[in-house]
Design a protein around this motif. Structure first.
Motif: not given
Length: 79
Positions: A6-7, A45-49, A11-15
């Motif tokens: 995850m890190l 959230l979609s991009r983070a996943k 990006s920080p906002i996605e985390r």
């Protein structure tokens, strides 16, 4: 290991959005109330996943952290 992934991939906002939504069960409106729109929160959230499931890291881990990471992994593994 999942935390390191995850890190390295978000990006920080996605985390923040991923943790608030998936771990702490905040809904889009609750997350958006802090700094962004509901639609933007859903997009983050979609991009983070997608980034978590990607096969490559987006960011390089700090080389100075590698000894600490190795010690952590050894401790978790019982070594």
């Amino acid at each position: 290991m999942a935390f390191m992934v995850m890190l390295e991939r978000l990006s920080p906002i996605e985390r923040a959005v991923l943790l608030l939504h998936d771990v702490f069960d905040f809904d889009y409106a609750e997350i958006a109330a802090s700094s962004t729109s509901r639609r933007r929160t859903a997009q983050l959230l979609s991009r983070a996943k997608k980034h978590v499931n990607a096969s490559e890291s987006r960011f390089d881990a700090d080389p100075a952290r590698r000894p600490a990471d190795a010690a952590l992994h050894a401790g978790v593994a019982g070594g």
